[in-house]
Each structure stands twice: as C-alpha cells, then as structure tokens.
Write a protein that holds these residues in place. Structure first.
Motif, PDB file in Angstrom:
ATOM      1  N   ALA A   1       2.737  13.236   4.530  1.00 35.82           N
ATOM      2  CA  ALA A   1       1.398  13.398   5.097  1.00 35.82           C
ATOM      3  C   ALA A   1       0.349  12.774   4.192  1.00 35.82           C
ATOM      4  CB  ALA A   1       1.096  14.876   5.331  1.00 35.82           C
ATOM      5  N   ILE A   2       0.445  13.033   2.890  1.00 33.94           N
ATOM      6  CA  ILE A   2      -0.517  12.472   1.934  1.00 33.94           C
ATOM      7  C   ILE A   2      -0.355  10.957   1.867  1.00 33.94           C
ATOM      8  CG2 ILE A   2      -1.229  12.443  -0.480  1.00 33.94           C
ATOM      9  CD1 ILE A   2      -0.375  15.371  -0.659  1.00 33.94           C
ATOM     10  N   ALA A   3       0.890  10.483   1.886  1.00 30.31           N
ATOM     11  CA  ALA A   3       1.134   9.036   1.850  1.00 30.31           C
ATOM     12  C   ALA A   3       0.542   8.352   3.076  1.00 30.31           C
ATOM     13  CB  ALA A   3       2.632   8.769   1.755  1.00 30.31           C
ATOM     14  N   ARG A   4       0.742   8.933   4.251  1.00 27.53           N
ATOM     15  CA  ARG A   4       0.190   8.335   5.470  1.00 27.53           C
ATOM     16  C   ARG A   4      -1.336   8.363   5.446  1.00 27.53           C
ATOM     17  NH1 ARG A   4       4.630  11.485   8.697  1.00 27.53           N
ATOM     18  NH2 ARG A   4       6.265   9.898   8.879  1.00 27.53           N
ATOM     19  N   ASN A   5      -1.905   9.469   4.995  1.00 24.29           N
ATOM     20  CA  ASN A   5      -3.368   9.550   4.927  1.00 24.29           C
ATOM     21  C   ASN A   5      -3.939   8.528   3.958  1.00 24.29           C
ATOM     22  OD1 ASN A   5      -3.604  11.589   6.814  1.00 24.29           O
ATOM     23  ND2 ASN A   5      -3.609  13.238   5.311  1.00 24.29           N
ATOM     24  N   TRP A   6      -3.224   8.274   2.871  1.00 22.40           N
ATOM     25  CA  TRP A   6      -3.689   7.270   1.919  1.00 22.40           C
ATOM     26  C   TRP A   6      -3.633   5.887   2.553  1.00 22.40           C
ATOM     27  CZ3 TRP A   6      -1.483   4.396  -2.701  1.00 22.40           C
ATOM     28  CH2 TRP A   6      -2.499   4.083  -3.615  1.00 22.40           C
ATOM     29  N   GLY A   7      -2.579   5.660   3.348  1.00 24.16           N
ATOM     30  CA  GLY A   7      -2.497   4.394   4.070  1.00 24.16           C
ATOM     31  C   GLY A   7      -3.636   4.239   5.065  1.00 24.16           C
ATOM     32  N   ILE A   8      -3.977   5.320   5.758  1.00 28.01           N
ATOM     33  CA  ILE A   8      -5.106   5.291   6.696  1.00 28.01           C
ATOM     34  C   ILE A   8      -6.389   4.902   5.975  1.00 28.01           C
ATOM     35  CG2 ILE A   8      -6.589   6.753   8.143  1.00 28.01           C
ATOM     36  CD1 ILE A   8      -4.027   8.380   8.826  1.00 28.01           C
ATOM     37  N   ALA A   9      -6.591   5.476   4.790  1.00 27.33           N
ATOM     38  CA  ALA A   9      -7.814   5.200   4.027  1.00 27.33           C
ATOM     39  C   ALA A   9      -7.912   3.734   3.612  1.00 27.33           C
ATOM     40  CB  ALA A   9      -7.866   6.106   2.795  1.00 27.33           C
ATOM     41  N   GLN A  10      -6.768   3.051   3.439  1.00 26.21           N
ATOM     42  CA  GLN A  10      -6.759   1.655   3.007  1.00 26.21           C
ATOM     43  C   GLN A  10      -6.746   0.675   4.184  1.00 26.21           C
ATOM     44  OE1 GLN A  10      -6.867   1.315  -0.387  1.00 26.21           O
ATOM     45  NE2 GLN A  10      -6.772   3.549  -0.449  1.00 26.21           N
ATOM     46  N   ALA A  11      -6.502   1.172   5.381  1.00 26.83           N
ATOM     47  CA  ALA A  11      -6.291   0.304   6.541  1.00 26.83           C
ATOM     48  C   ALA A  11      -7.582  -0.379   6.987  1.00 26.83           C
ATOM     49  CB  ALA A  11      -5.702   1.112   7.693  1.00 26.83           C
ATOM     50  N   LYS A  12      -7.424  -1.590   7.512  1.00 26.61           N
ATOM     51  CA  LYS A  12      -8.560  -2.377   7.990  1.00 26.61           C
ATOM     52  C   LYS A  12      -8.472  -2.653   9.488  1.00 26.61           C
ATOM     53  CE  LYS A  12      -8.782  -4.746   3.501  1.00 26.61           C
ATOM     54  NZ  LYS A  12      -8.627  -6.064   2.806  1.00 26.61           N
ATOM     55  N   GLY A  13      -7.358  -2.343  10.115  1.00 34.15           N
ATOM     56  CA  GLY A  13      -7.155  -2.698  11.511  1.00 34.15           C
ATOM     57  C   GLY A  13      -7.948  -1.855  12.482  1.00 34.15           C
ATOM     58  N   ARG A  14      -8.132  -2.385  13.679  1.00 35.06           N
ATOM     59  CA  ARG A  14      -8.767  -1.595  14.743  1.00 35.06           C
ATOM     60  C   ARG A  14      -7.841  -0.486  15.204  1.00 35.06           C
ATOM     61  NH1 ARG A  14     -10.462  -5.686  19.240  1.00 35.06           N
ATOM     62  NH2 ARG A  14     -10.706  -3.748  20.398  1.00 35.06           N
ATOM     63  N   PHE A  15      -6.524  -0.751  15.163  1.00 34.08           N
ATOM     64  CA  PHE A  15      -5.526   0.269  15.505  1.00 34.08           C
ATOM     65  C   PHE A  15      -4.586   0.453  14.326  1.00 34.08           C
ATOM     66  CE2 PHE A  15      -6.993  -0.409  19.765  1.00 34.08           C
ATOM     67  CZ  PHE A  15      -6.731   0.779  20.438  1.00 34.08           C
ATOM     68  N   ILE A  16      -4.199   1.718  14.100  1.00 32.76           N
ATOM     69  CA  ILE A  16      -3.228   2.051  13.064  1.00 32.76           C
ATOM     70  C   ILE A  16      -1.973   2.581  13.742  1.00 32.76           C
ATOM     71  CG2 ILE A  16      -2.729   3.538  11.087  1.00 32.76           C
ATOM     72  CD1 ILE A  16      -5.698   3.594  10.464  1.00 32.76           C
ATOM     73  N   THR A  17      -0.826   2.156  13.243  1.00 33.02           N
ATOM     74  CA  THR A  17       0.448   2.680  13.724  1.00 33.02           C
ATOM     75  C   THR A  17       1.340   2.956  12.515  1.00 33.02           C
ATOM     76  OG1 THR A  17       2.282   2.292  15.271  1.00 33.02           O
ATOM     77  CG2 THR A  17       1.468   0.380  14.037  1.00 33.02           C
ATOM     78  N   PHE A  18       2.365   3.761  12.713  1.00 29.44           N
ATOM     79  CA  PHE A  18       3.188   4.222  11.595  1.00 29.44           C
ATOM     80  C   PHE A  18       4.646   3.858  11.838  1.00 29.44           C
ATOM     81  CE2 PHE A  18      -0.483   6.948  12.141  1.00 29.44           C
ATOM     82  CZ  PHE A  18      -1.041   6.935  10.869  1.00 29.44           C
ATOM     83  N   LEU A  19       5.323   3.523  10.742  1.00 31.65           N
ATOM     84  CA  LEU A  19       6.727   3.141  10.814  1.00 31.65           C
ATOM     85  C   LEU A  19       7.431   3.705   9.593  1.00 31.65           C
ATOM     86  CD1 LEU A  19       8.850   1.418  12.358  1.00 31.65           C
ATOM     87  CD2 LEU A  19       8.171  -0.511  10.904  1.00 31.65           C
ATOM     88  N   ASP A  20       8.552   4.377   9.796  1.00 36.39           N
ATOM     89  CA  ASP A  20       9.326   4.857   8.656  1.00 36.39           C
ATOM     90  C   ASP A  20      10.146   3.714   8.076  1.00 36.39           C
ATOM     91  OD1 ASP A  20       8.321   7.390   8.826  1.00 36.39           O
ATOM     92  OD2 ASP A  20      10.017   8.228   9.929  1.00 36.39           O
ATOM     93  N   SER A  21      10.506   3.838   6.822  1.00 36.27           N
ATOM     94  CA  SER A  21      11.132   2.729   6.099  1.00 36.27           C
ATOM     95  C   SER A  21      12.624   2.589   6.360  1.00 36.27           C
ATOM     96  CB  SER A  21      10.886   2.876   4.593  1.00 36.27           C
ATOM     97  OG  SER A  21      11.292   4.150   4.137  1.00 36.27           O
ATOM     98  N   ASP A  22      13.146   3.317   7.360  1.00 36.07           N
ATOM     99  CA  ASP A  22      14.522   3.083   7.803  1.00 36.07           C
ATOM    100  C   ASP A  22      14.565   2.755   9.301  1.00 36.07           C
ATOM    101  OD1 ASP A  22      13.671   5.636   8.372  1.00 36.07           O
ATOM    102  OD2 ASP A  22      15.396   6.656   7.511  1.00 36.07           O
ATOM    103  N   ASP A  23      13.407   2.396   9.871  1.00 30.05           N
ATOM    104  CA  ASP A  23      13.319   2.002  11.276  1.00 30.05           C
ATOM    105  C   ASP A  23      12.801   0.572  11.371  1.00 30.05           C
ATOM    106  OD1 ASP A  23      14.136   4.605  11.945  1.00 30.05           O
ATOM    107  OD2 ASP A  23      12.071   5.340  11.938  1.00 30.05           O
ATOM    108  N   GLY A  24      12.555   0.091  12.582  1.00 26.42           N
ATOM    109  CA  GLY A  24      12.085  -1.287  12.706  1.00 26.42           C
ATOM    110  C   GLY A  24      11.473  -1.586  14.058  1.00 26.42           C
ATOM    111  N   TYR A  25      10.845  -2.761  14.144  1.00 22.29           N
ATOM    112  CA  TYR A  25      10.227  -3.239  15.383  1.00 22.29           C
ATOM    113  C   TYR A  25      11.080  -4.350  15.989  1.00 22.29           C
ATOM    114  CZ  TYR A  25       5.654  -1.006  14.531  1.00 22.29           C
ATOM    115  OH  TYR A  25       4.631  -0.120  14.341  1.00 22.29           O
ATOM    116  N   TYR A  26      11.100  -4.384  17.315  1.00 19.23           N
ATOM    117  CA  TYR A  26      11.608  -5.555  18.008  1.00 19.23           C
ATOM    118  C   TYR A  26      10.510  -6.623  17.984  1.00 19.23           C
ATOM    119  CZ  TYR A  26      15.463  -2.620  19.607  1.00 19.23           C
ATOM    120  OH  TYR A  26      16.562  -1.810  19.641  1.00 19.23           O
ATOM    121  N   PRO A  27      10.880  -7.914  18.132  1.00 22.32           N
ATOM    122  CA  PRO A  27       9.901  -8.997  17.928  1.00 22.32           C
ATOM    123  C   PRO A  27       8.623  -8.881  18.753  1.00 22.32           C
ATOM    124  CG  PRO A  27      12.111  -9.901  17.953  1.00 22.32           C
ATOM    125  CD  PRO A  27      12.246  -8.447  18.320  1.00 22.32           C
ATOM    126  N   ARG A  28       8.698  -8.313  19.963  1.00 22.23           N
ATOM    127  CA  ARG A  28       7.511  -8.285  20.825  1.00 22.23           C
ATOM    128  C   ARG A  28       6.774  -6.936  20.772  1.00 22.23           C
ATOM    129  NH1 ARG A  28       6.123 -11.737  24.504  1.00 22.23           N
ATOM    130  NH2 ARG A  28       5.409 -10.098  25.916  1.00 22.23           N
TER     131      ARG A  28
END
Length: 297
Positions: free
Chosen positions: A71-98
């Motif tokens: 929770a603290i790690a994600r909140n710290w990421g939110i504080a550093q983010a510059k995007g119009r939208f924020i999304t979260f991904l765990d470090s053992d998962d992934g995105y498909y290209p699209r």
C-alpha cells in the motif's frame, strides 16, 4: 489521443526472477505514451540489476525505498506519477501488446470515465489458461460488493481521484488494501468495464495470495469489514442492503481461504454464519467451491 499518458506503477519485493518478463511486456506495447514506475520496496535480491537495462528507455523509472509493504509502495508511486491515468501491475504479471491501446479505445468511447477496468486472464507457469474475466454489464459498481474480481491488474484511475483517495496503509489490511480502495472509489464514481483482455496474472507457488496465516488473515478480514462497513461514502452509495451483501461475501471468501489452508472447522463456522444470514447462498458457485474444498481438505 496522442497526449494521453499512462503511469504504470509496479511495486516489487524480491521478484528478480519474474520482474524482467513483466517489464519486457511493457516494452512491447503498441501504444507508446506511458511511463513505468518500478517501486522497489526494499528488495534484497538482484531486482536492481534486472531493472538497470530498461532504464536506457526514458519511460522507465526505478524508485528504491525501504520495505514498508504494497500500500505504501503504491501510494509512493502515485505521488511520483505524471500520467493522466494511473494503473497498477504486480511484478509477476504482464500486459499483452495491445493493453494500453485498448484503454485508449475505451476512453475514446467514454471520454468522461475516471475509473475503469480491462479484462485479464490468469495463467499457470506452463502457459495454461486458468481463468478469463467475463463480466455482465458495462458498469460493475454493485457487482464489486460480491468480491474483488478486479485484483489490481487492469484497473485504470484518473490521477486526480487517486490523489484524493489512496490505498489504506494500515498494516492489518495488507492483502486487501486494493479491494478496500476500489469499494471507496465505486461509492463515488461509475466503475466501467471494457471486456478486451489486456493483461495476464501468473499463478505460481510463491504468490503471496496463495499462502495464509490464520491469525493474520482473520485480522485482515476484520479490518476490511470494519473499514468498509463504517465508510460514510459506501453506506450512502450502497445503503445497508449493499453493505450486508459485502459482509456475506467477505465471510464466504474468509471461509474459502481457511478451507484452502486446511482450517476446516473454522472455515465451516464462517460458512454457516453466511448461510444463516442468507440461505440462498447455498445455490451459489462460491458455496459449491467452498464445499468442494472442505471435502478435499
């Protein structure tokens, strides 16, 4: 929407073995306007070395910090983010290209959306499909009361709403901090669903959600019930009937995980409590799943 920037926040702790694959899945995005914030929550393995080659791409940022949980790690990421939208991904998962392109496609249809969810899959380490998210309806606010089908993968939020409502950092809530936040947001904003499958979750033996300590898990469920049941925005949006629905399904979830952990008697108690409150649950898929787990345990 060439100006639309996504911030992808990845909290990680000792996931050097999977983190590289996660980051490579982001390099392969067909939509290029994004930033990646790897929040290293005090890793003691080779995570820093895994991230290093990706930092030649200016879109990738490495943010090491002391260990304080997700929770603290994600909140710290939110504080550093510059995007119009924020999304979260765990470090053992992934995105498909699209994945991000599908998010853009959805926002072209719903430009006022501030909180939405893309579909995702769960696969095992051999690549076999275990689950694919399929939901009925374009808005999922009420459905969220019956369980956290969102997890953290595929959820997109406008940065402004996460600056107002962040993850609860209570140590007692660790593991359910995402669900508690989604319910708070769902009480205030429409939760839209776009059925395109954008991401995958990797099911493996070391995944933290698969391990249970009975006492800590019980404290976590009690904390979740207390926070959600007393949150004014949730009470106002969903009324007492909705809060009771949430409580019933939380007890079913509690029962299932106790059964999976081999705590058969305690699991049965939670199940009986829920059935006394709502006998109709006996016909639900959740009840049947718990019953099968109890029989096997």
């Amino acid at each position: 929407m060439p100006e639309l920037l996504f911030s992808i926040v990845i909290p990680t702790y000792n996931r050097a073995s999977t983190l590289g694959d996660t980051l490579r899945s982001l390099q392969g995005q067909t939509y290029p306007h994004f930033e990646v914030l790897v929040v290293d929550d005090g890793s003691t393995d080779a995570s820093a070395q895994v991230v290093a080659p990706f930092l030649t791409d200016a879109r990738f940022r490495y943010l090491p910090k002391q260990n304080e949980e997700r929770a603290i790690a994600r909140n710290w990421g939110i504080a550093q983010a510059k995007g119009r939208f924020i999304t979260f991904l765990d470090s053992d998962d992934g995105y498909y290209p699209r994945c991000l392109q599908e998010a853009v496609n959805f926002l072209q249809q719903r430009p006022k959306a501030v909180f939405f969810h893309l579909g995702y899959e769960i696969k095992d380490t051999a690549g076999r499909l275990l689950y694919r998210s399929l939901h009925k309806g374009e808005q999922l606010n009420e459905q969220l009361l019956s369980g956290n089908f969102l997890s953290c993968i595929g959820v997109f939020c406008r940065r402004e709403i996460l600056e107002q409502d962040r993850f609860n950092e209570s140590p007692a809530l660790i593991g359910s901090e995402d669900y508690e936040l989604w319910l708070r947001l769902a009480a205030k904003y429409p939760l839209y669903y776009h059925p395109a499958i954008g991401a995958y979750m990797l099911q493996h033996a070391q995944r933290s959600v698969l391990r249970i300590d009975k006492s800590r898990f019980g404290a976590r469920m009690e904390a979740l019930l207390e926070l959600v049941s007393t949150e004014p925005a949730i009470q106002q949006a969903f009324q007492q009937k909705g809060v009771q629905r949430f409580r019933l399904h939380t007890y079913l979830y509690w029962s299932l995980h106790l059964a999976m952990g081999g705590y058969k008697r305690e699991a049965l108690r939670k199940l009986i409590w829920a059935l006394k409150k709502e006998p109709g649950l006996v016909a639900s898929r959740k009840f049947l799943g718990i019953a099968k787990t109890l029989i096997r345990s």
